[in-house]
Scaffold this motif. Structure first.
Motif, short mmCIF file in Angstrom:
data_model
loop_
_atom_site.label_atom_id
_atom_site.label_comp_id
_atom_site.label_asym_id
_atom_site.label_seq_id
_atom_site.Cartn_x
_atom_site.Cartn_y
_atom_site.Cartn_z
N UNK A 61 0.84 -1.21 0.00
CA UNK A 61 0.00 0.00 0.00
C UNK A 61 0.87 1.26 0.00
N UNK A 62 1.97 1.25 0.73
CA UNK A 62 2.85 2.42 0.75
C UNK A 62 3.73 2.46 -0.50
N UNK A 63 4.05 1.29 -1.06
CA UNK A 63 4.84 1.28 -2.30
C UNK A 63 4.10 1.99 -3.42
N UNK A 98 -4.80 -3.75 2.54
CA UNK A 98 -3.73 -2.77 2.75
C UNK A 98 -4.23 -1.40 2.35
N UNK A 99 -3.81 -0.37 3.08
CA UNK A 99 -4.27 0.99 2.77
C UNK A 99 -3.26 2.01 3.26
N UNK A 100 -3.06 3.07 2.48
CA UNK A 100 -2.15 4.14 2.91
C UNK A 100 -2.73 4.91 4.10
N UNK A 101 -1.85 5.46 4.90
CA UNK A 101 -2.24 6.32 6.02
C UNK A 101 -1.71 7.72 5.74
N UNK A 102 -2.60 8.69 5.75
CA UNK A 102 -2.17 10.06 5.45
C UNK A 102 -2.21 10.95 6.70
N UNK A 103 -1.27 11.86 6.75
CA UNK A 103 -1.25 12.88 7.81
C UNK A 103 -0.97 14.22 7.13
N UNK A 104 -1.81 15.20 7.39
CA UNK A 104 -1.59 16.54 6.83
C UNK A 104 -1.39 16.49 5.32
N UNK A 105 -2.22 15.68 4.67
CA UNK A 105 -2.19 15.67 3.22
C UNK A 105 -1.05 14.89 2.59
#
Lengths: 134, 134, 134, 134
Positions: A61-63, A98-105
């Motif tokens: 997911x992060x790749x 699987x999933x990305x995690x976002x912080x502040x865009x």
């Protein structure tokens, strides 16, 4: 900004809560923006294959900065990215969980969940993302 | 009896507390009796090498049912097990920071800590063991 | 002439008998003339590291057609074969517990034993060799 | 409760009997609940690839708590777990011949058989399971 251990614990705990709620023994892995492991829980009774699969989903997911399930149609025989899953040292996993995690865009990491049916793993991953992303 | 997630969380938390007390950013890994990952935390600021090293120490401690540091003298040139560290697909780690976890008189798993000086890693691992073993 | 499964079973059984007699929980591996696994037993209570180590000793003994302990002095820093242990994909093990098995004057395979003190592993390996070699 | 060597021997022997009955030279591997090797036999004349494949099937069956053949449809192009077989360091094997072994209602390990046609390997694995499971 990297995810803190406190955020990782909050995320893992949200995943555990959802997993218990829907009765799915699973593994939950969280990686940082460099795809390196930050935190991991294996729930009681989860199959052993969930260990590697949860980590693989977070890595994938992060790749790609995509939900792993969204990669699936792209790598089928005949599709644009056919074969891509094998181009990494840790093979990409292209089914949901699987999933990305976002912080502040920005993508700050990713979560991977394995052990249940794909839809269940996705629900649990979503609970983790919701608890950490802002 | 396998370690439960609750016991693993208790152990990880005891490790975090000790690590913060002695100001050592590190990774902490706990494996089950079959050497398979149960739980993992990477503290803020820990070097990336601590990820693999903590897991390797836990793997080693359970492989040998020994503290990893106690293996060190046995594998030196001239010592009885010289060369042993390289005989596993995941090479054994023979400096301190890994320790078996016992429950009811049986080895139920192991912890590995990496990121600080060896003595610090050992202190943190000891805190984890103390919190879970009975 | 390759070792037969019947001979392998006879050898493993002789090893089990000796191991129980001297009370050493261990793993016993027998490989063929091509260094490929023929038979393997892990006794109740043997440490997990004995799995890889027993197989590594059998591999090594047949690689060199020597008892593994006899290789030890040759690979020390300053000795003629220093570094050799790492030249194989499966690192050679150079402490005692591995021994070639001969049939009709030819090396037909090897046994590796791990789990006890080096001298105990050697005793058990010797019992296996004695039961199969002719 | 882990499988005992005695149970492992009983299982291997049942597999040998079935293999001889249907004339299939094969390898038979049994792993414990942590996917670590407990016992292994290679029958006279079995192809060398059966060594790794039998062990891989046992590893897979315990990783998933499923018969390996039942995983096959799940990992085809277009199926839910497409690509999963490659997500483990030891790739999962998704054709028949591996099966979990249960004791007292819990998965205590697994058997893997390789060397014959898939259906033959499955028959032999079934004989092993039947001899040990309760």
């Amino acid at each position: 900004m990297e995810l803190t251990l406190e955020q990782v614990q909050t995320g893992l705990q949200a995943g555990v809560k959802k997993a218990q709620e829907i009765k799915v023994p699973c593994s939950i892995a969280i990686v940082d923006s460099g795809r390196n492991l930050l935190g991991f829980y294996r729930l009681d009774g989860a199959v052993l294959a969930s260990i590697e699969t949860a980590q693989g989903k977070a890595y994938t997911a992060r790749s790609m900065n995509m939900k792993t399930g969204d990669i699936m149609p792209l790598v089928q025989p005949g599709a644009p990215l056919y074969g891509m899953a094998l181009t990494h040292r840790t093979p990409l996993i292209v089914f949901g969980g699987g999933a990305p995690i976002s912080r502040n865009g920005q993508v700050a990491g990713a979560v991977g969940v394995a052990g249940g049916m794909v839809e269940q793993d996705e629900q649990i991953a979503e609970a983790v993302v919701k608890a950490i992303s802002n």
